[in-house]
Design an enzyme around this catalytic site. Sequence first.
Site, PDB file in Angstrom:
ATOM      1  N   LYS A 246      41.435  56.182  39.223  1.00  0.00           N
ATOM      2  CA  LYS A 246      40.758  55.929  37.620  1.00  0.00           C
ATOM      3  C   LYS A 246      40.313  57.318  37.236  1.00  0.00           C
ATOM      4  O   LYS A 246      41.016  58.158  36.615  1.00  0.00           O
ATOM      5  CB  LYS A 246      39.720  55.035  37.820  1.00  0.00           C
TER       6      LYS A 246
ATOM      7  N   ASP B 110      37.154  52.502  49.393  1.00  0.00           N
ATOM      8  CA  ASP B 110      37.980  52.319  48.229  1.00  0.00           C
ATOM      9  C   ASP B 110      36.810  52.867  47.135  1.00  0.00           C
ATOM     10  O   ASP B 110      36.456  52.004  46.429  1.00  0.00           O
ATOM     11  CB  ASP B 110      38.465  51.137  47.898  1.00  0.00           C
TER      12      ASP B 110
ATOM     13  N   PHE C 219      38.609  43.684  45.636  1.00  0.00           N
ATOM     14  CA  PHE C 219      39.602  43.959  44.687  1.00  0.00           C
ATOM     15  C   PHE C 219      40.201  45.286  44.811  1.00  0.00           C
ATOM     16  O   PHE C 219      39.587  46.453  44.955  1.00  0.00           O
ATOM     17  CB  PHE C 219      39.255  44.050  43.166  1.00  0.00           C
TER      18      PHE C 219
HETATM   19  C1  LIG Z   1      41.155  49.578  39.562  1.00  0.00           C
HETATM   20  C2  LIG Z   1      41.059  49.501  41.195  1.00  0.00           C
HETATM   21  C3  LIG Z   1      41.996  49.624  42.223  1.00  0.00           C
HETATM   22  C4  LIG Z   1      43.628  49.657  41.550  1.00  0.00           C
HETATM   23  O1  LIG Z   1      43.603  50.644  40.493  1.00  0.00           O
HETATM   24  P1  LIG Z   1      45.041  50.598  39.925  1.00  0.00           P
HETATM   25  O2  LIG Z   1      45.087  51.970  39.138  1.00  0.00           O
HETATM   26  O3  LIG Z   1      44.816  49.567  38.766  1.00  0.00           O
HETATM   27  O4  LIG Z   1      46.276  50.449  40.870  1.00  0.00           O
HETATM   28  C5  LIG Z   1      41.814  49.787  43.578  1.00  0.00           C
HETATM   29  N1  LIG Z   1      40.753  49.420  43.712  1.00  0.00           N
HETATM   30  C6  LIG Z   1      39.635  49.558  43.090  1.00  0.00           C
HETATM   31  C7  LIG Z   1      38.108  49.375  43.824  1.00  0.00           C
HETATM   32  C8  LIG Z   1      39.668  49.479  41.827  1.00  0.00           C
HETATM   33  O5  LIG Z   1      38.668  49.430  40.936  1.00  0.00           O
END
Ligand SMILES: *Cc1c(COP(=O)(O)O)cnc(C)c1O
Length: 397
Positions: free
Chosen positions: A255, A226, A141
Amino acid sequence: MASSKQVIDQTEKFSAHNYKPKEVVFASGDGVIVKNPEGEKFFDMLSAYSALNFGHKHPELIQAAKDQLDNVTLSSRAFYNNLLGEFLEKLCSMTGKTKALPMNTGAEAVETALKTARRWGNFVKGVEDGKQEIIVCSDNFHGRTLAIISMSTDPVARKGFGPFLPGFKVVEYGNLAELEAAINENTVAFLMEPIQGEAGVKCPPAGFMKKAYELCKSKNVLFIADEVQTGFARTGDMFAVQHEGFEPDIYIFGKALGGGVMPISAVVANEDILGVFTPGSHGSTFGGNPLACAVALKAMEILQRDNYPQMAKEKGEYFMSKLREIKNPKIVDVRGRGLLIGVEFNCDAAPYVKKLIAGGVLAKETHETTIRFAPPVVITKEQIDEAIEVIKKAFAE
Ligand SMILES: *Cc1c(COP(=O)(O)O)cnc(C)c1O
Protein backbone atom coordinates in the site's frame (compact mmCIF):
# COMPACT_ATOMS: atom_id res chain seq x y z
CA MET A 1 -15.52 13.98 -20.31
CA ALA A 2 -17.97 11.15 -19.67
CA SER A 3 -20.43 11.87 -16.87
CA SER A 4 -20.38 10.01 -13.56
CA LYS A 5 -23.44 8.07 -14.64
CA GLN A 6 -21.88 7.05 -17.96
CA VAL A 7 -18.69 5.92 -16.22
CA ILE A 8 -20.60 3.90 -13.64
CA ASP A 9 -22.86 2.27 -16.24
CA GLN A 10 -19.90 1.36 -18.44
CA THR A 11 -17.87 0.02 -15.54
CA GLU A 12 -20.76 -2.06 -14.25
CA LYS A 13 -21.47 -3.38 -17.73
CA PHE A 14 -17.96 -4.63 -18.40
CA SER A 15 -16.57 -5.30 -14.95
CA ALA A 16 -16.82 -8.55 -13.07
CA HIS A 17 -18.90 -7.81 -10.01
CA ASN A 18 -16.24 -8.60 -7.43
CA TYR A 19 -16.73 -5.11 -5.96
CA LYS A 20 -19.72 -2.98 -5.09
CA PRO A 21 -18.26 0.54 -5.17
CA LYS A 22 -19.91 3.63 -3.77
CA GLU A 23 -21.23 5.77 -6.63
CA VAL A 24 -18.47 8.36 -6.74
CA VAL A 25 -16.17 8.65 -9.76
CA PHE A 26 -12.63 9.91 -9.26
CA ALA A 27 -11.70 12.12 -12.20
CA SER A 28 -8.90 14.07 -10.51
CA GLY A 29 -7.25 14.27 -7.12
CA ASP A 30 -5.11 16.72 -5.22
CA GLY A 31 -4.00 16.09 -1.65
CA VAL A 32 -7.03 15.14 0.42
CA ILE A 33 -9.51 16.32 -2.23
CA VAL A 34 -10.85 14.41 -5.22
CA LYS A 35 -13.21 15.68 -7.91
CA ASN A 36 -15.76 13.81 -9.98
CA PRO A 37 -16.32 14.46 -13.70
CA GLU A 38 -18.94 17.10 -12.80
CA GLY A 39 -16.33 18.98 -10.75
CA GLU A 40 -17.87 18.23 -7.36
CA LYS A 41 -15.33 18.02 -4.53
CA PHE A 42 -14.99 15.27 -1.93
CA PHE A 43 -12.74 14.65 1.04
CA ASP A 44 -11.03 11.30 0.50
CA MET A 45 -11.27 9.76 3.96
CA LEU A 46 -10.36 6.24 2.87
CA SER A 47 -7.06 6.97 1.10
CA ALA A 48 -7.29 3.73 -0.91
CA TYR A 49 -7.02 1.80 2.36
CA SER A 50 -3.81 3.69 3.36
CA ALA A 51 -2.12 3.54 -0.05
CA LEU A 52 -2.62 7.31 -0.27
CA ASN A 53 -0.98 8.32 3.02
CA PHE A 54 0.70 11.16 1.07
CA GLY A 55 -2.59 12.30 -0.46
CA HIS A 56 -3.30 12.39 -4.16
CA LYS A 57 -0.60 13.62 -6.52
CA HIS A 58 2.04 14.54 -3.94
CA PRO A 59 4.24 16.83 -6.09
CA GLU A 60 7.54 15.19 -5.12
CA LEU A 61 6.22 11.68 -5.77
CA ILE A 62 4.81 12.71 -9.14
CA GLN A 63 8.12 14.36 -10.02
CA ALA A 64 10.06 11.24 -9.00
CA ALA A 65 7.82 9.15 -11.25
CA LYS A 66 8.11 11.60 -14.17
CA ASP A 67 11.90 11.73 -13.88
CA GLN A 68 12.14 7.96 -13.81
CA LEU A 69 9.84 7.60 -16.83
CA ASP A 70 12.52 9.38 -18.82
CA ASN A 71 15.25 6.99 -17.65
CA VAL A 72 14.13 3.36 -17.52
CA THR A 73 10.95 1.69 -16.25
CA LEU A 74 11.63 -2.04 -16.24
CA SER A 75 14.60 -4.36 -16.12
CA SER A 76 13.02 -7.58 -14.85
CA ARG A 77 15.20 -9.42 -12.38
CA ALA A 78 17.15 -11.02 -15.22
CA PHE A 79 19.33 -7.90 -14.89
CA TYR A 80 20.10 -5.32 -12.23
CA ASN A 81 18.59 -1.86 -12.23
CA ASN A 82 20.20 1.20 -10.73
CA LEU A 83 17.51 1.81 -8.06
CA LEU A 84 16.63 -1.58 -6.60
CA GLY A 85 19.72 -1.79 -4.38
CA GLU A 86 19.08 1.67 -2.98
CA PHE A 87 15.42 0.83 -2.38
CA LEU A 88 16.28 -2.37 -0.50
CA GLU A 89 18.97 -0.66 1.57
CA LYS A 90 16.51 2.06 2.56
CA LEU A 91 13.88 -0.50 3.62
CA CYS A 92 16.50 -2.33 5.66
CA SER A 93 17.72 0.83 7.35
CA MET A 94 14.16 1.89 8.23
CA THR A 95 13.36 -1.48 9.80
CA GLY A 96 16.76 -2.42 11.18
CA LYS A 97 16.72 -5.64 9.14
CA THR A 98 19.37 -6.92 6.73
CA LYS A 99 17.44 -8.27 3.72
CA ALA A 100 14.36 -7.37 1.68
CA LEU A 101 12.46 -9.01 -1.15
CA PRO A 102 10.41 -6.80 -3.50
CA MET A 103 7.03 -7.74 -4.97
CA ASN A 104 4.12 -5.66 -6.30
CA THR A 105 0.92 -6.12 -4.33
CA GLY A 106 0.22 -6.74 -0.68
CA ALA A 107 -1.13 -10.21 -1.41
CA GLU A 108 2.07 -11.14 -3.22
CA ALA A 109 4.12 -9.99 -0.28
CA VAL A 110 1.94 -12.05 2.08
CA GLU A 111 2.44 -15.09 -0.20
CA THR A 112 6.17 -14.41 -0.11
CA ALA A 113 6.14 -14.29 3.69
CA LEU A 114 4.24 -17.59 3.83
CA LYS A 115 6.77 -19.21 1.50
CA THR A 116 9.60 -17.73 3.55
CA ALA A 117 8.19 -19.15 6.77
CA ARG A 118 7.58 -22.60 5.31
CA ARG A 119 11.05 -22.81 3.82
CA TRP A 120 12.66 -21.45 6.98
CA GLY A 121 10.72 -24.09 8.92
CA ASN A 122 12.13 -26.82 6.72
CA PHE A 123 15.67 -25.54 6.09
CA VAL A 124 16.42 -23.92 9.45
CA LYS A 125 14.02 -25.21 12.10
CA GLY A 126 14.09 -28.74 10.69
CA VAL A 127 10.35 -29.31 10.29
CA GLU A 128 9.67 -32.05 7.75
CA ASP A 129 8.70 -30.52 4.37
CA GLY A 130 4.93 -30.72 4.02
CA LYS A 131 4.33 -30.61 7.77
CA GLN A 132 4.88 -26.87 8.30
CA GLU A 133 2.06 -25.06 10.12
CA ILE A 134 1.33 -21.35 10.20
CA ILE A 135 -0.97 -19.84 12.82
CA VAL A 136 -3.25 -16.97 11.79
CA CYS A 137 -6.00 -14.96 13.50
CA SER A 138 -9.78 -14.98 13.26
CA ASP A 139 -11.22 -12.20 11.09
CA ASN A 140 -7.87 -11.66 9.41
CA PHE A 141 -7.49 -9.90 6.09
CA HIS A 142 -4.30 -10.62 4.16
CA GLY A 143 -5.49 -10.42 0.54
CA ARG A 144 -7.29 -12.50 -2.05
CA THR A 145 -5.09 -15.29 -3.43
CA LEU A 146 -5.93 -18.96 -2.92
CA ALA A 147 -3.29 -19.41 -0.20
CA ILE A 148 -4.54 -16.33 1.58
CA ILE A 149 -8.24 -17.18 1.46
CA SER A 150 -7.24 -20.62 2.74
CA MET A 151 -6.41 -18.91 6.03
CA SER A 152 -9.41 -16.58 5.97
CA THR A 153 -12.39 -17.00 8.29
CA ASP A 154 -14.68 -14.90 6.08
CA PRO A 155 -17.24 -17.16 4.35
CA VAL A 156 -17.85 -14.56 1.60
CA ALA A 157 -14.17 -14.60 0.65
CA ARG A 158 -14.04 -18.43 0.54
CA LYS A 159 -17.34 -19.67 -0.84
CA GLY A 160 -16.96 -21.77 -3.98
CA PHE A 161 -13.17 -21.42 -4.12
CA GLY A 162 -12.10 -24.76 -2.63
CA PRO A 163 -10.06 -26.88 -2.29
CA PHE A 164 -8.05 -24.83 0.15
CA LEU A 165 -4.38 -24.97 1.03
CA PRO A 166 -3.67 -26.96 4.20
CA GLY A 167 -1.16 -25.97 6.88
CA PHE A 168 -3.00 -23.14 8.62
CA LYS A 169 -4.45 -22.94 12.11
CA VAL A 170 -6.73 -20.14 13.24
CA VAL A 171 -6.70 -18.66 16.75
CA GLU A 172 -8.83 -15.86 18.14
CA TYR A 173 -7.29 -12.44 17.48
CA GLY A 174 -5.69 -11.22 20.68
CA ASN A 175 -6.02 -14.51 22.57
CA LEU A 176 -2.61 -15.48 23.97
CA ALA A 177 -3.74 -18.73 25.59
CA GLU A 178 -5.18 -19.97 22.30
CA LEU A 179 -2.00 -19.04 20.50
CA GLU A 180 0.11 -20.91 23.04
CA ALA A 181 -2.11 -23.99 22.80
CA ALA A 182 -1.95 -23.96 18.99
CA ILE A 183 1.85 -24.00 18.79
CA ASN A 184 3.46 -27.39 18.27
CA GLU A 185 6.78 -28.69 16.93
CA ASN A 186 5.63 -28.13 13.33
CA THR A 187 4.64 -24.50 13.85
CA VAL A 188 6.84 -22.24 11.76
CA ALA A 189 5.13 -18.86 12.06
CA PHE A 190 2.43 -16.73 13.62
CA LEU A 191 0.97 -14.11 11.29
CA MET A 192 -1.05 -11.11 12.45
CA GLU A 193 -2.14 -7.60 11.55
CA PRO A 194 -1.12 -5.15 14.33
CA ILE A 195 -4.56 -3.59 13.86
CA GLN A 196 -7.22 -5.44 11.86
CA GLY A 197 -8.29 -2.80 9.36
CA GLU A 198 -10.75 -4.76 7.25
CA ALA A 199 -12.29 -6.46 10.28
CA GLY A 200 -13.38 -3.02 11.49
CA VAL A 201 -10.27 -1.32 12.93
CA LYS A 202 -9.85 -3.85 15.72
CA CYS A 203 -6.89 -3.42 18.06
CA PRO A 204 -5.59 -6.41 20.04
CA PRO A 205 -5.56 -6.09 23.85
CA ALA A 206 -2.70 -3.86 25.05
CA GLY A 207 0.49 -5.85 25.38
CA PHE A 208 -0.76 -8.80 23.34
CA MET A 209 1.55 -8.33 20.38
CA LYS A 210 4.68 -8.15 22.47
CA LYS A 211 3.68 -11.15 24.58
CA ALA A 212 2.83 -13.11 21.45
CA TYR A 213 6.21 -12.18 20.03
CA GLU A 214 8.00 -13.34 23.19
CA LEU A 215 6.01 -16.57 23.16
CA CYS A 216 6.99 -17.13 19.53
CA LYS A 217 10.65 -16.45 20.37
CA SER A 218 10.59 -19.00 23.18
CA LYS A 219 9.10 -21.65 20.86
CA ASN A 220 11.30 -20.90 17.82
CA VAL A 221 8.32 -19.64 15.82
CA LEU A 222 8.59 -16.65 13.46
CA PHE A 223 6.43 -13.62 14.25
CA ILE A 224 5.18 -12.09 11.00
CA ALA A 225 3.62 -8.62 11.09
CA ASP A 226 1.33 -7.81 8.16
CA GLU A 227 1.89 -4.05 8.06
CA VAL A 228 0.41 -3.63 4.58
CA GLN A 229 -2.30 -1.30 5.91
CA THR A 230 -0.75 -0.13 9.19
CA GLY A 231 2.83 0.46 8.04
CA PHE A 232 4.49 3.76 7.11
CA ALA A 233 2.96 6.17 9.61
CA ARG A 234 -0.75 5.39 9.42
CA THR A 235 -1.13 4.49 13.11
CA GLY A 236 1.10 7.23 14.53
CA ASP A 237 4.27 5.14 14.51
CA MET A 238 6.33 4.39 11.42
CA PHE A 239 5.31 0.75 11.95
CA ALA A 240 2.41 -0.27 14.15
CA VAL A 241 4.48 -2.89 16.04
CA GLN A 242 6.58 -0.04 17.47
CA HIS A 243 3.60 0.86 19.62
CA GLU A 244 4.57 -2.13 21.77
CA GLY A 245 8.31 -1.72 21.38
CA PHE A 246 9.41 -4.89 19.65
CA GLU A 247 10.59 -5.94 16.23
CA PRO A 248 8.83 -8.77 14.42
CA ASP A 249 10.91 -11.38 12.61
CA ILE A 250 9.26 -10.56 9.30
CA TYR A 251 7.59 -7.37 8.09
CA ILE A 252 5.12 -7.36 5.21
CA PHE A 253 4.66 -4.01 3.47
CA GLY A 254 2.56 -2.73 0.58
CA LYS A 255 0.00 0.00 0.00
CA ALA A 256 1.66 3.27 1.20
CA LEU A 257 5.11 2.08 0.10
CA GLY A 258 4.15 2.98 -3.47
CA GLY A 259 3.10 6.51 -2.57
CA GLY A 260 -0.32 5.99 -4.13
CA VAL A 261 1.42 6.02 -7.51
CA MET A 262 2.85 2.55 -8.14
CA PRO A 263 2.06 -0.85 -6.70
CA ILE A 264 5.09 -2.04 -4.78
CA SER A 265 5.34 -4.36 -1.80
CA ALA A 266 8.09 -6.06 0.14
CA VAL A 267 9.00 -8.63 2.74
CA VAL A 268 11.76 -7.54 5.11
CA ALA A 269 13.65 -9.77 7.55
CA ASN A 270 17.17 -10.76 8.55
CA GLU A 271 19.57 -12.89 6.54
CA ASP A 272 18.95 -15.98 8.70
CA ILE A 273 15.31 -15.91 7.50
CA LEU A 274 15.22 -14.39 3.99
CA GLY A 275 18.45 -16.22 3.24
CA VAL A 276 16.39 -19.35 2.56
CA PHE A 277 15.66 -18.18 -0.99
CA THR A 278 17.91 -19.46 -3.75
CA PRO A 279 17.89 -18.45 -7.43
CA GLY A 280 14.73 -19.72 -9.11
CA SER A 281 12.84 -20.40 -5.86
CA HIS A 282 10.73 -17.23 -6.01
CA GLY A 283 10.33 -14.09 -8.04
CA SER A 284 8.29 -11.52 -9.92
CA THR A 285 8.79 -9.86 -13.32
CA PHE A 286 7.75 -6.42 -12.11
CA GLY A 287 8.98 -6.83 -8.50
CA GLY A 288 11.55 -4.15 -7.75
CA ASN A 289 11.07 -2.35 -11.06
CA PRO A 290 12.92 0.97 -11.24
CA LEU A 291 9.79 3.09 -11.70
CA ALA A 292 8.20 1.75 -8.52
CA CYS A 293 11.54 1.93 -6.69
CA ALA A 294 11.97 5.59 -7.64
CA VAL A 295 8.57 6.46 -6.18
CA ALA A 296 9.03 4.28 -3.09
CA LEU A 297 12.44 5.79 -2.36
CA LYS A 298 10.95 9.27 -2.48
CA ALA A 299 7.99 8.13 -0.38
CA MET A 300 10.27 6.78 2.36
CA GLU A 301 12.34 9.97 2.27
CA ILE A 302 9.21 12.13 2.73
CA LEU A 303 7.85 9.91 5.54
CA GLN A 304 10.99 10.45 7.59
CA ARG A 305 11.82 14.02 6.59
CA ASP A 306 8.33 15.38 7.28
CA ASN A 307 7.79 13.12 10.31
CA TYR A 308 4.60 11.53 9.06
CA PRO A 309 4.21 9.32 12.16
CA GLN A 310 3.97 12.43 14.35
CA MET A 311 1.51 14.02 11.91
CA ALA A 312 -0.70 10.92 11.99
CA LYS A 313 -0.52 10.78 15.78
CA GLU A 314 -1.47 14.42 16.37
CA LYS A 315 -4.17 14.62 13.72
CA GLY A 316 -5.52 11.22 14.67
CA GLU A 317 -5.93 12.25 18.31
CA TYR A 318 -7.63 15.47 17.25
CA PHE A 319 -9.92 13.75 14.77
CA MET A 320 -10.84 11.00 17.23
CA SER A 321 -11.60 13.51 20.00
CA LYS A 322 -13.94 15.36 17.63
CA LEU A 323 -15.64 12.11 16.59
CA ARG A 324 -16.17 11.20 20.24
CA GLU A 325 -18.07 14.47 20.77
CA ILE A 326 -20.78 13.32 18.37
CA LYS A 327 -23.85 12.27 20.30
CA ASN A 328 -25.82 9.40 18.84
CA PRO A 329 -26.79 6.40 20.97
CA LYS A 330 -26.39 4.19 17.89
CA ILE A 331 -22.62 4.87 17.99
CA VAL A 332 -21.25 2.24 20.33
CA ASP A 333 -17.49 2.74 19.87
CA VAL A 334 -14.94 5.15 18.41
CA ARG A 335 -11.55 3.47 18.30
CA GLY A 336 -8.27 3.30 16.49
CA ARG A 337 -4.74 4.58 16.57
CA GLY A 338 -3.26 7.49 14.68
CA LEU A 339 -5.29 8.09 11.55
CA LEU A 340 -6.76 4.59 11.38
CA ILE A 341 -10.11 5.15 13.05
CA GLY A 342 -13.29 3.10 13.25
CA VAL A 343 -16.73 4.32 14.29
CA GLU A 344 -18.92 1.38 15.22
CA PHE A 345 -22.71 1.51 15.15
CA ASN A 346 -25.14 -0.93 16.71
CA CYS A 347 -26.97 -1.02 13.36
CA ASP A 348 -26.31 -1.03 9.62
CA ALA A 349 -23.86 1.80 8.92
CA ALA A 350 -24.56 2.05 5.17
CA PRO A 351 -27.26 4.77 5.48
CA TYR A 352 -24.76 6.93 7.42
CA VAL A 353 -22.14 6.39 4.72
CA LYS A 354 -24.67 7.52 2.14
CA LYS A 355 -25.23 10.77 4.06
CA LEU A 356 -21.47 11.29 4.45
CA ILE A 357 -20.92 10.95 0.72
CA ALA A 358 -23.85 13.24 -0.08
CA GLY A 359 -22.15 15.82 2.16
CA GLY A 360 -18.80 15.35 0.41
CA VAL A 361 -16.94 13.00 2.76
CA LEU A 362 -15.83 9.69 1.27
CA ALA A 363 -15.77 6.71 3.60
CA LYS A 364 -17.03 3.15 3.47
CA GLU A 365 -18.48 0.76 5.97
CA THR A 366 -16.60 -2.43 6.73
CA HIS A 367 -18.47 -5.50 7.97
CA GLU A 368 -21.78 -3.60 7.89
CA THR A 369 -21.56 -1.77 11.21
CA THR A 370 -18.21 0.05 11.29
CA ILE A 371 -17.20 3.12 9.29
CA ARG A 372 -13.47 3.50 8.79
CA PHE A 373 -11.89 6.95 8.63
CA ALA A 374 -8.35 6.86 7.27
CA PRO A 375 -7.69 10.18 5.54
CA PRO A 376 -4.32 10.99 4.00
CA VAL A 377 -1.76 11.80 6.70
CA VAL A 378 -1.30 15.22 5.08
CA ILE A 379 -4.82 16.27 6.06
CA THR A 380 -4.79 19.64 7.87
CA LYS A 381 -6.58 20.52 11.09
CA GLU A 382 -8.79 22.90 9.09
CA GLN A 383 -9.74 20.10 6.72
CA ILE A 384 -10.57 17.85 9.67
CA ASP A 385 -12.78 20.61 11.08
CA GLU A 386 -14.56 20.99 7.75
CA ALA A 387 -15.07 17.25 7.42
CA ILE A 388 -16.26 16.95 11.02
CA GLU A 389 -19.10 19.37 10.31
CA VAL A 390 -20.31 17.04 7.54
CA ILE A 391 -19.79 13.96 9.72
CA LYS A 392 -21.71 15.56 12.60
CA LYS A 393 -24.69 16.24 10.36
CA ALA A 394 -24.57 12.78 8.80
CA PHE A 395 -24.30 11.05 12.17
CA ALA A 396 -26.99 13.14 13.84
CA GLU A 397 -29.87 11.05 15.10
C1 LIG B 1 -4.77 -4.55 1.57
C2 LIG B 1 -4.14 -5.56 2.45
C3 LIG B 1 -3.49 -6.69 1.91
C4 LIG B 1 -3.52 -7.02 0.44
O1 LIG B 1 -2.94 -6.05 -0.36
P1 LIG B 1 -3.30 -5.99 -1.92
O2 LIG B 1 -2.33 -4.97 -2.47
O3 LIG B 1 -4.72 -5.56 -2.04
O4 LIG B 1 -3.07 -7.35 -2.46
C5 LIG B 1 -2.85 -7.54 2.79
N1 LIG B 1 -2.86 -7.32 4.11
C6 LIG B 1 -3.48 -6.26 4.66
C7 LIG B 1 -3.43 -6.06 6.13
C8 LIG B 1 -4.15 -5.35 3.85
O5 LIG B 1 -4.80 -4.31 4.40
